[in-house]
Scaffold this motif. Structure first.
Motif, PDB file in Angstrom:
ATOM      1  N   MET A 229     -10.790   5.251 -31.593  1.00  0.00           N
ATOM      2  CA  MET A 229      -9.362   5.072 -31.292  1.00  0.00           C
ATOM      3  C   MET A 229      -8.665   6.444 -31.269  1.00  0.00           C
ATOM      4  O   MET A 229      -7.864   6.730 -30.379  1.00  0.00           O
ATOM      5  CB  MET A 229      -8.744   4.135 -32.350  1.00  0.00           C
ATOM      6  N   LEU A 230      -8.984   7.301 -32.247  1.00  0.00           N
ATOM      7  CA  LEU A 230      -8.385   8.643 -32.281  1.00  0.00           C
ATOM      8  C   LEU A 230      -8.777   9.421 -31.014  1.00  0.00           C
ATOM      9  O   LEU A 230      -7.933  10.062 -30.378  1.00  0.00           O
ATOM     10  CB  LEU A 230      -8.839   9.415 -33.526  1.00  0.00           C
ATOM     11  N   GLN A 231     -10.060   9.319 -30.630  1.00  0.00           N
ATOM     12  CA  GLN A 231     -10.530  10.025 -29.427  1.00  0.00           C
ATOM     13  C   GLN A 231      -9.801   9.519 -28.180  1.00  0.00           C
ATOM     14  O   GLN A 231      -9.403  10.303 -27.328  1.00  0.00           O
ATOM     15  CB  GLN A 231     -12.042   9.820 -29.256  1.00  0.00           C
ATOM     16  N   ASP A 232      -9.620   8.194 -28.114  1.00  0.00           N
ATOM     17  CA  ASP A 232      -8.920   7.614 -26.961  1.00  0.00           C
ATOM     18  C   ASP A 232      -7.514   8.168 -26.808  1.00  0.00           C
ATOM     19  O   ASP A 232      -6.956   8.184 -25.716  1.00  0.00           O
ATOM     20  CB  ASP A 232      -8.816   6.079 -27.104  1.00  0.00           C
ATOM     21  N   HIS A 233      -6.902   8.554 -27.936  1.00  0.00           N
ATOM     22  CA  HIS A 233      -5.526   9.058 -27.893  1.00  0.00           C
ATOM     23  C   HIS A 233      -5.471  10.581 -27.932  1.00  0.00           C
ATOM     24  O   HIS A 233      -4.411  11.155 -28.197  1.00  0.00           O
ATOM     25  CB  HIS A 233      -4.697   8.442 -29.019  1.00  0.00           C
ATOM     26  N   ASP A 234      -6.614  11.207 -27.692  1.00  0.00           N
ATOM     27  CA  ASP A 234      -6.666  12.665 -27.609  1.00  0.00           C
ATOM     28  C   ASP A 234      -6.124  13.329 -28.886  1.00  0.00           C
ATOM     29  O   ASP A 234      -5.282  14.223 -28.845  1.00  0.00           O
ATOM     30  CB  ASP A 234      -5.861  13.119 -26.376  1.00  0.00           C
ATOM     31  N   VAL A 235      -6.615  12.819 -30.004  1.00  0.00           N
ATOM     32  CA  VAL A 235      -6.195  13.328 -31.305  1.00  0.00           C
ATOM     33  C   VAL A 235      -7.446  13.848 -32.017  1.00  0.00           C
ATOM     34  O   VAL A 235      -8.456  13.149 -32.073  1.00  0.00           O
ATOM     35  CB  VAL A 235      -5.558  12.172 -32.127  1.00  0.00           C
ATOM     36  N   HIS A 236      -7.411  15.078 -32.503  1.00  0.00           N
ATOM     37  CA  HIS A 236      -8.542  15.605 -33.270  1.00  0.00           C
ATOM     38  C   HIS A 236      -8.491  15.051 -34.699  1.00  0.00           C
ATOM     39  O   HIS A 236      -7.471  14.501 -35.120  1.00  0.00           O
ATOM     40  CB  HIS A 236      -8.474  17.134 -33.322  1.00  0.00           C
ATOM     41  N   TYR A 237      -9.574  15.232 -35.444  1.00  0.00           N
ATOM     42  CA  TYR A 237      -9.572  14.657 -36.788  1.00  0.00           C
ATOM     43  C   TYR A 237     -10.414  15.474 -37.770  1.00  0.00           C
ATOM     44  O   TYR A 237     -11.362  16.163 -37.376  1.00  0.00           O
ATOM     45  CB  TYR A 237     -10.100  13.208 -36.758  1.00  0.00           C
ATOM     46  N   ILE A 238     -10.011  15.404 -39.027  1.00  0.00           N
ATOM     47  CA  ILE A 238     -10.857  15.818 -40.157  1.00  0.00           C
ATOM     48  C   ILE A 238     -10.722  14.665 -41.166  1.00  0.00           C
ATOM     49  O   ILE A 238      -9.635  14.441 -41.709  1.00  0.00           O
ATOM     50  CB  ILE A 238     -10.376  17.118 -40.840  1.00  0.00           C
TER      51      ILE A 238
END
Ligand SMILES: [Zn+2]
Length: 440
Positions: A229-238
């Motif tokens: 879901m984060l990838q779909d919204h073009d959001v990086h993550y840690i």
């Protein structure tokens, strides 16, 4: 020697931000028909004033209210009594307050208030965390989460997923519109937070289509559907991971280590007496059933005074000896949403867990969202406004600052919030300019 208070920031002072918020409130559709005596904007602004002044209750606010100052400083034409404020605000959908947060955020960006909050390469750190702020065995509304116990009793609660820009070197946080966790989100805690996170990220992207962020969350969020879901919204993550919950990932890391694919890095901070040891490896499968979902893995051992703490995360950002320390700092800054946001709201004068009125539909949620908005205005001033910083410095603690602020607000006719903060800087001596005002 005269003490000279610094000027308020032209665009980021309390007065400038209240004017902006008031204008945004006036654009929200009133759910009532006709021409009511008290406008929706006045009712919303009155609740915001209550949280901005840290009034302990709606009743205290009503009793002590200084109509002239509420008019002068908060631009409220008519202040509702406590019952009327509850009645007007209960049917307001919390979502209708979203544009207020967006307009405030856009203003902060335009006036360069967020530059100091930048983490790496044009990216901000966006921390997400859930918290509860109400529970009762009796009082409840249509939005309450209900838990049915085996003995037949029911308990009710309100929770929200908070979101805030954070920075490892800054105490201040910039909260965004939170996602209230409500009854429709599901019966299980994990479902609730996951659904709320999905809603929050989707709406965050709609509000800020090109804002570059790195989301930090705890290990509950390290699951394939959430990361996708984060990838779909073009959001990086840690995101945090735990050996107990992510056994497959840790086994893969152990195998990679045996194959010589893991990199080690150590760093000593002699001045702080802290030693960091890292191991990291890229392109690992998150779990057995989602082998195509690849993550970069970081593990860190931090030793201070003979005590060692262990942390581990997964991220989509490139990890190497040049970036791993900074990524660790970003991941560790996640505690600020819990400590500097929720704990401040609960324990530093905002009365987050007090019941200002529960209502039947949305009141409890609307109050919580407005409190977050008042907190945002305070945090921006703390970050950017020299006058606020001087007043805070003069009184040392927030608790004392709020107390002195309320005392002046209720006792003296003030021209603006800047006027109030100047008075707080000069002190409360009889010769101070504030007492020259004749309020008779
Ligand atoms: Zn409720």
């Amino acid at each position: 020697m005269a003490i000279v208070a610094p000027n308020a920031h032209k665009h980021l002072s309390a007065d400038a931000l209240f004017a902006l918020v008031r204008k945004a409130f006036s654009c929200i559709d009133d759910h009532r028909s006709g021409t009511p005596d008290i406008s929706l904007a006045d009712a919303l602004m009155s609740a915001l004033a209550m949280f901005s002044l840290k009034s302990p209750s709606l009743l205290a606010f009503d009793k002590e209210r200084a109509e002239d100052n509420l008019h002068q400083i908060y631009g409220i034409q008519r202040v509702p009594c406590d019952t009327s404020m509850r009645e007007i605000l209960d049917p307001v959908t919390p979502e209708s307050l979203r544009p207020v947060f967006k307009q405030l955020f856009d203003h902060l960006q335009r006036k360069k208030a967020l530059q100091e909050m930048m983490f790496v390469q044009d990216h901000y750190l966006l921390a997400l965390d859930g918290t509860g702020y109400f529970s009762s065995n009796q009082l409840h509304c249509a939005s309450c989460l209900a838990t049915h116990h085996r003995n037949g009793t029911v308990s009710y609660a309100h929770q929200m997923l908070g979101a805030a820009l954070i920075h490892p070197d800054k105490r201040e946080v910039i909260p965004l519109m939170p996602a209230p966790i409500v009854r429709q989100d599901g019966p299980e805690k994990n479902d609730c937070e996951r659904n709320a996170a999905k809603r929050l990220i989707t709406k965050f992207r709609q509000d800020h289509p090109s804002l570059k962020v790195i989301v930090t969350e705890d290990s509950l969020s390290s699951n394939a559907p959430h990361i996708e879901m984060l990838q779909d919204h073009d959001v990086h993550y840690i995101l945090g991971v735990k050996a107990g919950d992510h056994a497959f990932l840790f086994q893969q890391v152990a195998q990679a280590e045996q194959a010589g694919r893991v990199t080690y890095y150590e760093r000593d901070d002699a001045t702080q007496g802290v030693h960091h040891r890292f191991r990291f490896v890229s392109d690992m499968p998150l779990n057995a059933s989602n082998a195509t979902l690849r993550v970069n893995f970081i593990e860190c051992w931090e030793t201070t005074k003979g005590k060692t703490h262990h942390f581990s995360w997964v991220t989509d950002l490139r990890v190497n000896k040049g970036t791993v320390y900074r990524l660790m700092q970003g991941a560790r800054a996640r505690w600020r949403i819990e400590n500097e946001t929720f704990n401040t709201l609960k324990n530093q004068g905002y009365h987050f867990e007090h019941n200002f009125g529960h209502g039947y539909q949305h009141l409890s949620v609307v109050f919580a969202v407005l409190m977050m908005l008042a907190f945002c205005v305070d945090q921006v001033q703390q970050l950017c406004c020299p006058l606020f910083q001087a007043a805070w410095g003069r009184w040392g603690s927030k608790r004392l600052l709020w107390e002195k602020m309320r005392a002046l607000f209720y006792d003296y006719a003030l021209a603006s919030m800047a006027h109030l903060f100047q008075a707080l800087c000069y002190g409360l001596k009889k010769s101070a300019p504030i007492l020259d005002i004749d309020s008779s």
